[in-house]
Motif scaffolding. Structure first.
Motif, PDB file in Angstrom:
ATOM      1  N   TRP A 186      13.254 -81.312 -34.031  1.00  0.00           N
ATOM      2  CA  TRP A 186      12.181 -81.902 -33.669  1.00  0.00           C
ATOM      3  C   TRP A 186      11.718 -83.172 -34.650  1.00  0.00           C
ATOM      4  O   TRP A 186      11.014 -84.299 -34.347  1.00  0.00           O
ATOM      5  N   ALA A 187      12.160 -82.985 -35.963  1.00  0.00           N
ATOM      6  CA  ALA A 187      12.118 -83.979 -36.934  1.00  0.00           C
ATOM      7  C   ALA A 187      12.947 -85.155 -36.720  1.00  0.00           C
ATOM      8  O   ALA A 187      12.287 -86.275 -36.761  1.00  0.00           O
ATOM      9  N   ARG A 188      13.932 -85.036 -35.830  1.00  0.00           N
ATOM     10  CA  ARG A 188      14.875 -86.209 -35.460  1.00  0.00           C
ATOM     11  C   ARG A 188      13.995 -86.869 -34.209  1.00  0.00           C
ATOM     12  O   ARG A 188      13.929 -88.281 -34.234  1.00  0.00           O
ATOM     13  N   PHE A 189      13.549 -86.110 -33.475  1.00  0.00           N
ATOM     14  CA  PHE A 189      12.314 -86.748 -32.426  1.00  0.00           C
ATOM     15  C   PHE A 189      11.394 -87.697 -32.992  1.00  0.00           C
ATOM     16  O   PHE A 189      11.002 -88.602 -32.602  1.00  0.00           O
ATOM     17  N   PHE A 190      10.563 -87.003 -33.958  1.00  0.00           N
ATOM     18  CA  PHE A 190       9.619 -87.746 -34.527  1.00  0.00           C
ATOM     19  C   PHE A 190       9.967 -88.832 -35.183  1.00  0.00           C
ATOM     20  O   PHE A 190       9.193 -90.004 -35.464  1.00  0.00           O
ATOM     21  N   ASN A 191      11.049 -88.667 -35.984  1.00  0.00           N
ATOM     22  CA  ASN A 191      11.753 -89.919 -36.600  1.00  0.00           C
ATOM     23  C   ASN A 191      12.419 -91.137 -35.810  1.00  0.00           C
ATOM     24  O   ASN A 191      12.831 -92.136 -36.501  1.00  0.00           O
ATOM     25  N   ALA A 192      12.559 -90.877 -34.501  1.00  0.00           N
ATOM     26  CA  ALA A 192      13.426 -91.670 -33.706  1.00  0.00           C
ATOM     27  C   ALA A 192      12.446 -93.065 -33.397  1.00  0.00           C
ATOM     28  O   ALA A 192      11.512 -92.950 -33.455  1.00  0.00           O
ATOM     29  N   GLU A 193      13.521 -94.200 -33.120  1.00  0.00           N
ATOM     30  CA  GLU A 193      12.761 -95.312 -32.924  1.00  0.00           C
ATOM     31  C   GLU A 193      13.399 -96.135 -31.647  1.00  0.00           C
ATOM     32  O   GLU A 193      13.066 -96.906 -31.072  1.00  0.00           O
ATOM     33  N   LYS A 194      14.447 -95.657 -31.245  1.00  0.00           N
ATOM     34  CA  LYS A 194      15.566 -96.166 -30.258  1.00  0.00           C
ATOM     35  C   LYS A 194      15.821 -95.121 -29.350  1.00  0.00           C
ATOM     36  O   LYS A 194      15.574 -94.083 -29.315  1.00  0.00           O
ATOM     37  N   LYS A 195      15.748 -95.693 -27.954  1.00  0.00           N
ATOM     38  CA  LYS A 195      15.713 -94.955 -26.866  1.00  0.00           C
ATOM     39  C   LYS A 195      16.996 -93.982 -26.860  1.00  0.00           C
ATOM     40  O   LYS A 195      16.716 -92.684 -26.634  1.00  0.00           O
ATOM     41  N   GLU A 196      18.007 -94.117 -27.414  1.00  0.00           N
ATOM     42  CA  GLU A 196      19.215 -93.418 -27.439  1.00  0.00           C
ATOM     43  C   GLU A 196      18.961 -92.256 -28.369  1.00  0.00           C
ATOM     44  O   GLU A 196      19.587 -91.102 -28.083  1.00  0.00           O
ATOM     45  N   GLU A 197      18.196 -92.666 -29.566  1.00  0.00           N
ATOM     46  CA  GLU A 197      17.599 -91.340 -30.452  1.00  0.00           C
ATOM     47  C   GLU A 197      16.820 -90.399 -29.769  1.00  0.00           C
ATOM     48  O   GLU A 197      16.830 -89.077 -30.082  1.00  0.00           O
ATOM     49  N   PHE A 198      15.849 -90.896 -28.921  1.00  0.00           N
ATOM     50  CA  PHE A 198      15.069 -90.070 -28.265  1.00  0.00           C
ATOM     51  C   PHE A 198      15.733 -89.162 -27.271  1.00  0.00           C
ATOM     52  O   PHE A 198      15.533 -87.952 -27.158  1.00  0.00           O
ATOM     53  N   GLU A 199      16.551 -89.671 -26.494  1.00  0.00           N
ATOM     54  CA  GLU A 199      17.379 -88.917 -25.461  1.00  0.00           C
ATOM     55  C   GLU A 199      18.183 -87.889 -26.277  1.00  0.00           C
ATOM     56  O   GLU A 199      18.283 -86.790 -25.495  1.00  0.00           O
ATOM     57  N   MET A 200      18.757 -88.492 -27.369  1.00  0.00           N
ATOM     58  CA  MET A 200      19.618 -87.099 -27.927  1.00  0.00           C
ATOM     59  C   MET A 200      18.787 -86.067 -28.498  1.00  0.00           C
ATOM     60  O   MET A 200      19.310 -84.939 -28.118  1.00  0.00           O
ATOM     61  N   ALA A 201      17.595 -86.286 -29.008  1.00  0.00           N
ATOM     62  CA  ALA A 201      16.936 -85.161 -29.345  1.00  0.00           C
ATOM     63  C   ALA A 201      16.510 -84.520 -27.981  1.00  0.00           C
ATOM     64  O   ALA A 201      16.264 -83.356 -28.141  1.00  0.00           O
TER      65      ALA A 201
END
Length: 277
Positions: A186-201
């Motif tokens: 969840w912390a990674r999702f809130f901290n994400a800025e790029k599409k691949e970061e969101f998709e990974m979370a």
């Protein structure tokens, strides 16, 4: 045009965060990760008014980001009971040195606001304040997540579990690797800025996947996007004014100090220079 990246809001901007938490299943998933329980143990959550009650006209007004009533199943000695809590979720981008004092004020305000004149103390429910911070509050600690209670200093006996503070420091996620947990995702999702970061979370949990789907819908909504960008601009303007005013204050302070006979030595330490009469 084909290489143009799809616009996605940043969940750590409070406007986007609030919109995501409007969804009951997203709330259930995030709150269960915070409390360390299975999502099925949370029967329901309910958004409450974010204005905290003032006892006197001169009291400071408290306005929360997200205030939630939580009803969950508690297993105690083979029996199942119902537990009720209130939780305040706040996300903060700009550094806030007095965050401990601020969070304690809101927690205490939320707790005392639960009781009305003539009621007994047993109406008081557990209150939890959650700060999701895009700055480092505890620089000396490596952990990105902290959970605080009221303890006796020497025997570590809990005084009461009715007051609790959680802190997530998003800035620490880039410093080191942490053991995989639902809360970390969840912390990674809130901290994400790029599409691949969101998709990974999103690939780690059905609840985070739902949050990502909701994020895409919000980001494609023109009206919501305008509200989001207005909020982002307000945050940028505030941070710029704070930085500019700080620099102006320092400059005026230096000038005033020089007029009063202060000088900086080679170690940049200010010393008073006494002039002979």
């Amino acid at each position: 045009m084909g290489n143009e990246e799809t616009f996605l809001m940043k969940p750590k901007v409070d406007f986007c965060f609030k919109e995501l938490m409007e969804d009951a299943e997203i709330r259930r998933g995030f709150i269960s990760a915070l409390l360390g329980v299975e999502p099925r143990e949370i029967e329901r959550t309910e958004l409450l008014p974010t204005f905290l009650r003032k006892e006197h006209s001169e009291d400071k007004l408290g306005i929360l980001d997200i205030r939630i009533f939580i009803c969950e199943q508690l297993a105690e000695e083979g029996e199942t009971s119902t537990g009720k809590r209130q939780m305040d979720l706040e996300i903060q981008i700009a550094p806030f040195p007095a965050w401990p004092e601020r969070s304690l004020f809101y927690l205490a305000k939320m707790y005392t606001g639960l009781i009305q004149e003539g009621q007994d103390y047993d109406v008081l429910q557990k209150c939890i304040h959650v700060g999701i911070l895009d700055f480092t509050l505890f620089d000396e600690d490596e952990e990105f997540y902290s959970r605080f209670h009221l303890w006796e200093d020497s025997r570590r006996r809990m005084y009461t579990d009715k007051l609790e503070i959680h802190i997530l420091e998003l800035t620490k996620l880039k410093r080191r690797e942490y053991p995989e947990t639902e809360l970390l995702n969840w912390a990674r999702f809130f901290n994400a800025e790029k599409k691949e970061e969101f998709e990974m979370a999103a690939g780690t949990s059905q609840y985070i996947e739902r949050a990502y789907e909701r994020l895409n819908v919000l980001s494609a909504d023109e009206e919501k996007r305008l509200e989001y960008e207005a909020r982002e601009k307000a945050i940028r303007d505030h941070n710029y004014l704070m930085t500019t005013n700080l620099e102006l204050g320092r400059k005026k302070g230096f000038e005033q100090g020089k007029k009063q006979g202060w000088k900086r030595d080679a170690g940049k330490v200010w010393r008073k220079v006494w002039r002979k009469a």
